[in-house]
Design a protein around this motif. Structure first.
Motif, PDB file in Angstrom:
ATOM      1  N   ARG A  21      -1.924  -6.346 -17.322  1.00 49.72           N
ATOM      2  CA  ARG A  21      -1.442  -7.333 -16.520  1.00 49.72           C
ATOM      3  C   ARG A  21      -1.060  -6.525 -15.312  1.00 49.72           C
ATOM      4  N   TYR A  22      -0.517  -5.349 -15.154  1.00 46.52           N
ATOM      5  CA  TYR A  22       0.004  -4.698 -13.919  1.00 46.52           C
ATOM      6  C   TYR A  22      -1.169  -4.298 -13.201  1.00 46.52           C
ATOM      7  N   VAL A  23      -2.171  -3.778 -13.911  1.00 48.74           N
ATOM      8  CA  VAL A  23      -3.356  -3.258 -13.057  1.00 48.74           C
ATOM      9  C   VAL A  23      -4.248  -4.365 -12.431  1.00 48.74           C
ATOM     10  N   ALA A  24      -4.196  -5.410 -13.304  1.00 50.52           N
ATOM     11  CA  ALA A  24      -4.781  -6.640 -12.838  1.00 50.52           C
ATOM     12  C   ALA A  24      -4.189  -7.182 -11.668  1.00 50.52           C
ATOM     13  N   ARG A  25      -2.783  -7.071 -11.699  1.00 52.61           N
ATOM     14  CA  ARG A  25      -2.136  -7.682 -10.524  1.00 52.61           C
ATOM     15  C   ARG A  25      -2.239  -6.835  -9.204  1.00 52.61           C
ATOM     16  N   VAL A  26      -2.260  -5.589  -9.431  1.00 52.47           N
ATOM     17  CA  VAL A  26      -2.578  -4.619  -8.352  1.00 52.47           C
ATOM     18  C   VAL A  26      -3.966  -5.075  -7.793  1.00 52.47           C
ATOM     19  N   ASP A  27      -4.919  -5.146  -8.639  1.00 52.88           N
ATOM     20  CA  ASP A  27      -6.103  -5.398  -8.355  1.00 52.88           C
ATOM     21  C   ASP A  27      -6.611  -6.540  -7.405  1.00 52.88           C
ATOM     22  N   GLY A  28      -5.702  -7.542  -7.936  1.00 53.00           N
ATOM     23  CA  GLY A  28      -5.847  -8.832  -6.838  1.00 53.00           C
ATOM     24  C   GLY A  28      -5.130  -8.539  -5.842  1.00 53.00           C
ATOM     25  N   ALA A  29      -4.136  -7.759  -5.448  1.00 51.39           N
ATOM     26  CA  ALA A  29      -3.356  -7.591  -4.011  1.00 51.39           C
ATOM     27  C   ALA A  29      -4.239  -6.676  -3.354  1.00 51.39           C
ATOM     28  N   ARG A  30      -4.516  -5.465  -3.930  1.00 49.05           N
ATOM     29  CA  ARG A  30      -5.121  -4.404  -3.264  1.00 49.05           C
ATOM     30  C   ARG A  30      -6.547  -3.972  -4.076  1.00 49.05           C
ATOM     31  N   PRO A  31      -7.449  -4.726  -4.092  1.00 48.11           N
ATOM     32  CA  PRO A  31      -8.711  -4.244  -4.711  1.00 48.11           C
ATOM     33  C   PRO A  31      -9.287  -2.716  -4.145  1.00 48.11           C
ATOM     34  N   ALA A  32      -8.955  -2.600  -3.076  1.00 47.00           N
ATOM     35  CA  ALA A  32      -9.245  -0.905  -2.517  1.00 47.00           C
ATOM     36  C   ALA A  32      -8.830  -0.065  -3.372  1.00 47.00           C
ATOM     37  N   GLU A  59      10.305   8.759   8.694  1.00 48.27           N
ATOM     38  CA  GLU A  59      10.798   7.418   8.586  1.00 48.27           C
ATOM     39  C   GLU A  59       9.895   6.258   7.674  1.00 48.27           C
ATOM     40  N   ALA A  60       8.692   6.941   7.565  1.00 51.44           N
ATOM     41  CA  ALA A  60       7.830   6.045   6.626  1.00 51.44           C
ATOM     42  C   ALA A  60       7.517   6.693   5.358  1.00 51.44           C
ATOM     43  N   LEU A  61       8.432   7.515   4.720  1.00 50.70           N
ATOM     44  CA  LEU A  61       8.343   8.095   3.734  1.00 50.70           C
ATOM     45  C   LEU A  61       8.631   7.125   2.648  1.00 50.70           C
ATOM     46  N   GLY A  62       9.463   6.207   2.831  1.00 49.21           N
ATOM     47  CA  GLY A  62       9.684   5.191   1.622  1.00 49.21           C
ATOM     48  C   GLY A  62       8.407   4.525   1.352  1.00 49.21           C
ATOM     49  N   ALA A  63       7.661   4.034   2.256  1.00 53.88           N
ATOM     50  CA  ALA A  63       6.364   3.360   1.956  1.00 53.88           C
ATOM     51  C   ALA A  63       5.399   4.130   1.177  1.00 53.88           C
ATOM     52  N   ARG A  64       5.330   5.502   1.714  1.00 58.03           N
ATOM     53  CA  ARG A  64       4.415   6.383   0.980  1.00 58.03           C
ATOM     54  C   ARG A  64       4.646   6.718  -0.067  1.00 58.03           C
ATOM     55  N   LEU A  65       6.033   6.806  -0.639  1.00 59.55           N
ATOM     56  CA  LEU A  65       6.379   7.030  -1.867  1.00 59.55           C
ATOM     57  C   LEU A  65       5.942   6.035  -2.977  1.00 59.55           C
ATOM     58  N   ARG A  66       6.036   4.508  -2.554  1.00 60.49           N
ATOM     59  CA  ARG A  66       5.562   3.551  -3.249  1.00 60.49           C
ATOM     60  C   ARG A  66       4.270   3.416  -3.398  1.00 60.49           C
ATOM     61  N   ARG A  67       3.406   3.475  -2.553  1.00 57.76           N
ATOM     62  CA  ARG A  67       1.881   3.559  -2.387  1.00 57.76           C
ATOM     63  C   ARG A  67       1.629   4.705  -3.310  1.00 57.76           C
ATOM     64  N   LEU A  68       2.184   5.935  -3.343  1.00 58.54           N
ATOM     65  CA  LEU A  68       1.613   6.917  -4.056  1.00 58.54           C
ATOM     66  C   LEU A  68       1.943   6.734  -5.697  1.00 58.54           C
ATOM     67  N   ARG A  69       2.919   5.970  -6.148  1.00 62.29           N
ATOM     68  CA  ARG A  69       3.412   5.590  -7.314  1.00 62.29           C
ATOM     69  C   ARG A  69       2.369   4.627  -7.798  1.00 62.29           C
ATOM     70  N   GLU A  70       2.099   3.667  -7.049  1.00 58.11           N
ATOM     71  CA  GLU A  70       1.172   2.699  -7.511  1.00 58.11           C
ATOM     72  C   GLU A  70      -0.311   3.416  -7.760  1.00 58.11           C
ATOM     73  N   ARG A  71      -0.806   4.284  -6.869  1.00 57.16           N
ATOM     74  CA  ARG A  71      -2.084   4.704  -6.962  1.00 57.16           C
ATOM     75  C   ARG A  71      -2.050   5.739  -8.231  1.00 57.16           C
ATOM     76  N   VAL A  72      -1.024   6.696  -8.542  1.00 59.38           N
ATOM     77  CA  VAL A  72      -1.075   7.368  -9.720  1.00 59.38           C
ATOM     78  C   VAL A  72      -1.045   6.518 -10.932  1.00 59.38           C
ATOM     79  N   MET A  73      -0.027   5.504 -10.992  1.00 61.48           N
ATOM     80  CA  MET A  73      -0.127   4.670 -12.150  1.00 61.48           C
ATOM     81  C   MET A  73      -1.122   4.036 -12.365  1.00 61.48           C
ATOM     82  N   VAL A  74      -1.766   3.386 -11.585  1.00 55.45           N
ATOM     83  CA  VAL A  74      -2.995   2.516 -11.767  1.00 55.45           C
ATOM     84  C   VAL A  74      -4.150   3.701 -12.551  1.00 55.45           C
ATOM     85  N   THR A  75      -4.198   4.767 -11.596  1.00 52.24           N
ATOM     86  CA  THR A  75      -5.258   5.719 -12.257  1.00 52.24           C
ATOM     87  C   THR A  75      -4.818   6.334 -13.671  1.00 52.24           C
TER      88      THR A  75
END
Length: 897
Positions: A21-32, A59-75
């Protein structure tokens, strides 16, 4: 029309979306994001790609950390759920993601704090130690990270608003935690758990290394050793951390007293699981992940201080080391490994489902079906059956290690006799119970037991140790009964207990590991020598914890490399070096003795092993001695090419030279050096003297070997170290016949291999010099007569007429008389082989040579049996070995007339 390369990826993504469901949720929010996976061909993320993704504006590191975690986790979820990622990849990817995220966050947090308060003194940086699964390099997919923040030393920052290091690094730590765990519109990178730091939630957020050391010494609780076992620096400088953590986690002695603490900790965790209704939890429930970890960490904490291979933060690496050391049966190690892999795979699938840190089995039918499919099972029932089978094996292994041994039926009765103050007045009653328990020598054993428990040394023991002794002695009686119940065996076991004295850890070992007591009793019943070895060095009891397995020949090349590396790590600490070498020898000797007594190591093979052990120790001692006097070593050892010593070697004579060592043999050695080498003579002499001193010194761990250096040129009056050239000159022009006899049993055994080969060529040349037989035989007979005149015991197997020395002189005469004609006689192949070669060449009648060769083997076996029973000499009974002695006399007459 050809199928697009992305088509298989899209088909597999359908399975991923169904199972998570986690990957499906990410796909719904960010299909890219899923389109990115297709474009990458579902390729795994590398550490370098993660690092590159985190680069940019701080200053934008926090956002990059979270986006990277999501990309790695889904992969990773996609790859794992479709069988593309083995467990190793899952662990490595999650660990790399956490390490790169923490490293980037630590740098940014430091930058922000330093901007306000200046840089800390001496360039200090925050040290981030990971514990738990991250420390072990086995992080699960939806895990938090257990961290401890440290800093090198106290001080103050250099800015306009300076802060003490304690406050500065606490600020850095708070910023790091926020960067990782604050929940934003992009989610969260990692939850951070800081409760394992010194003093827990009530302690400072960051601790200096000095304060950490003080905490370990004065305040840490036993269970914290278990937690810090997995500590590993993942960001910042690591210097000084391991030096403080290892002495806390790993004791230099065998820490069997830790068993009670670990049993209590497990009981508390399991009780908490019951209270929280987590018995179905695959982590903390029975037979779960935690019990596998406990089973591995038991051996690490008990033995890790003395065995470096066990000092690992990885559970799977620890299990492999336990199997390699033979501490648990191979089948059980394999079962634990398989169960651990199964449980961790199941844990990941439970977490992929909704990206929740959970190990609880699902309750709804739909969820169960999805998890079963994710585990490639035909249905939920099949998954549960497989899970139950694995958990049962884990429970069986865990219970075998942690459950207290059962009480014996006669324990209470025997304890009453032994510890009742009136028992000494009625030893007959105790003897009666001992007889019923199967003790053959009931009365003398009763007397010895009463004397032991009434002795001054026993009464001086602490109350806690005496309580353990009261538990142990009835078990000793039961073990004694199984081995025949003889007084001699009882005396040897009680000597062992007396040697243990006030060291409670050994009582704990004997109580917790019944097989150790059983094997100790078996050794005591079969060999006085083995019993004395245990009594002198109770630390060897730990060797008896290893699972019984058929003896396999030792890989001495690997042993040489391992022992050399371990000694090099001691960095010139001579006291520790000497003790380490002695403990190493004692462990090997006990291993050989067990195999010997169990019939797995014939006498000749035993001598080969004992000789190789001595060679290995001599080579390591020589290298350390050479290093200690400032002589240069080569990198040969680190490349697995032998000794690192150049231009210097040790030559073995006597039993060591002939590869006929016994348990108590001393070492006849000389030292040679290369005359073309530039080493200073005084350094060579100092190195040789240190070798001899280190071998013969008596330390708390005993003596390594007794040595005899008198076979060098000119004997005791000669130089301690000779050049090969001067040795050659001496042998050619001044050596006596008996010295050439000794040379027949000589070989290079340690040090420079090239110099050793030169010695072997020289030896062959000396032995092959033509000799006049009449003079040679007259010299040998005269020397034998002189020896016999000086011998006090007429029935000593070594010196008696027709005994060992007579046979050795016969063989030496054949070598010196005929090696000039038959080069194979000059080879150092042992008396048995050389006699057969002499017969093949017609130098001795075949029947005479064969009978003498067989007699020699019989005498070797008799000498060996005497050594096992602590007899320094073999005194023959009337008629003993009569036929063998006559065979040697016939050989003597055939050669000397």
């Amino acid at each position: 029309m050809m199928e697009s390369p992305a088509a298989p990826v899209r088909a597999a993504l359908d399975r991923t979306l169904r199972l998570s469901r986690y990957v499906a949720r990410v796909d719904g929010a960010r299909p890219a994001l899923l389109e990115e996976i297709e474009a990458r061909g579902a390729r795994a993320w590398s550490r370098e790609e993660m690092r590159a993704a985190l680069e940019g504006d701080g200053e934008a590191l926090g956002a990059r950390l979270r986006r990277l975690r999501e990309r790695v986790m889904v992969t990773l979820a996609h790859r794992d759920l479709n069988g593309l990622a083995p467990l190793d990849e899952v662990f490595a990817t999650m660990t790399a993601l956490a390490e790169e995220s923490i490293g980037a966050a630590a740098l940014e947090a430091h930058r922000r704090s330093a901007a306000s308060h200046g840089e800390p003194a001496n360039g200090a940086r925050l040290i981030v130690a990971a514990l738990g699964k991250l420390g072990g390099g086995e992080l699960n997919v939806s895990s938090d990270v257990d961290l401890v923040f440290l800093y090198p030393a106290e001080g103050e920052t250099t800015g306009e608003r300076p802060l003490a290091h304690s406050a500065f690094f606490a600020a850095v730590g708070r910023a790091l935690i926020a960067l990782l765990s604050d929940v934003t519109q992009d989610g969260q990178a990692f939850r951070v758990d800081m409760r394992l730091r010194p003093f827990g939630d009530s302690g400072p957020l960051a601790t200096s290394l000095a304060s950490l050391e003080d905490y370990f010494i004065a305040h840490a609780r036993p269970w914290e050793r278990y937690a810090w076992l997995k500590a590993r620096v993942v960001a910042g400088p690591a210097e000084g951390v391991r030096e403080r953590v290892d002495p806390f986690v790993y004791r230099r002695y065998l820490d069997y007293g830790m068993l009670d603490a670990m049993r209590e900790l497990h009981a508390r965790i399991y009780e908490a699981a019951i209270r929280k209704r987590k018995t179905d939890d695959i982590k903390v429930g029975a037979g779960g992940i935690r019990e596998v970890e406990f089973a591995a960490q038991l051996f690490q904490m008990v033995r890790g201080g003395r065995d470096a291979i066990l000092r690992t933060t990885s559970t799977r690496a620890a299990l492999a080391a336990i199997g390699e050391r033979g501490l648990v049966e191979p089948e059980r190690v394999a079962a634990l490994n398989e169960a651990y892999a199964f449980l961790r795979r199941l844990e990941h699938r439970l977490q992929y489902y909704d990206d929740q840190q959970t190990q609880a089995l699902p309750r709804s039918e739909e969820h169960r079906a999805l998890i079963a499919e994710a585990m490639d099972c035909t249905g939920w029932e099949a998954l549960v059956a497989a899970l139950d089978a694995h958990r049962a094996k884990v429970q069986a292994a865990f219970n075998a290690l942690f459950e207290a041994p059962p009480e014996h039926a006669r324990a209470a009765s025997l304890a009453a006799w032994l510890f009742d103050p009136q028992a000494s007045a009625d030893p007959e009653g105790l003897a009666g119970d001992l007889a019923e328990a199967g003790i053959a020598d009931a009365q003398p054993v009763a007397r010895r037991l009463v004397e032991f428990t009434r002795s001054r040394r026993y009464r001086a023991l602490s109350a806690g140790i005496r309580a353990r002794a009261e538990q142990l002695l009835p078990l000793v009686v039961a073990a004694l009964a199984r081995e025949g119940g003889r007084e001699a065996t009882a005396a040897r076991l009680l000597d062992l207990l007396e040697a243990i004295g006030g060291r409670e850890a050994y009582y704990a070992l004997l109580l917790e590991q019944p097989q150790v007591l059983a094997r100790a009793a078996r050794l005591a019943a079969q060999s006085a020598w083995a019993a004395r070895l245990l009594a002198r060095h109770p630390i060897l009891l730990d060797e008896l914890t290893r699972t019984a397995a058929s003896f396999t020949a030792t890989d001495w090349s690997a042993e040489r490399a391992s022992l050399g590396a371990e000694c090099a790590e001691l960095q010139g600490d001579v006291e520790r070096l000497l003790d380490h070498l002695r403990h190493y020898k004692q462990r090997q000797m006990l291993r050989f003795t067990i195999a010997d007594l169990e019939g797995e190591l014939p006498v000749m093979a035993l001598s080969d092993e004992l000789t190789a052990l001595a060679d290995t120790i001599l080579d390591v001692v020589l290298a350390e001695a050479v290093k200690s006097v400032g002589m240069t070593l080569t990198p040969a050892l680190s490349q697995g090419k032998g000794s690192p010593v150049t231009g210097f070697c040790i030559v073995a004579y006597g039993k060591l030279g002939a590869k006929e060592l016994g348990y108590g043999s001393d070492l006849d050695v000389i030292f040679l050096h290369d005359e073309t080498a530039m080493a200073a003579p005084e350094k060579l002499a100092r190195a040789a003297q240190r070798v001899n001193t280190w071998l013969t010194s008596f330390t708390a761990a005993g003596v390594l070997y007794e040595t005899d250096l008198r076979l060098r040129p000119d004997g005791a009056a000669g130089l301690l170290v000779s050049s090969l050239a001067s040795f050659a000159e001496y042998q050619r022009t001044r050596a006596w016949t008996w010295e050439h006899q000794a040379l027949t049993r000589a070989r290079a055994c340690a040090g420079d291999r090239t110099l050793g080969e030169r010695f072997e060529r020289l030896r062959g040349e000396i032995l092959a010099v033509p000799r006049e037989p009449a003079k040679l035989y007259a010299d040998i007979v005269a020397m034998r007569g002189k020896m016999r005149a000086e011998q006090k015991s007429a029935q000593d197997l070594k010196h008696v007429e027709g005994g060992v020395i007579d046979l050795e002189f016969c063989v030496q005469a054949l070598v010196l008389a005929y090696a000039s004609r038959f080069a194979e006689l000059a080879e150092n192949k042992g008396n048995h082989t050389l006699l057969n070669r002499a017969a093949e060449r017609g130098l001795v009648e075949t029947g005479v040579a064969a009978a003498a060769a067989d007699a020699y083997l019989a005498m070797r076996r008799r000498i060996h049996q005497a050594a096992l029973n602590d007899e320094e000499t073999v005194r023959l009974a009337e008629g003993e070995l009569a036929a063998e002695r006559e065979a040697v006399r016939r050989l003597w007459r055939a050669i000397f007339g």
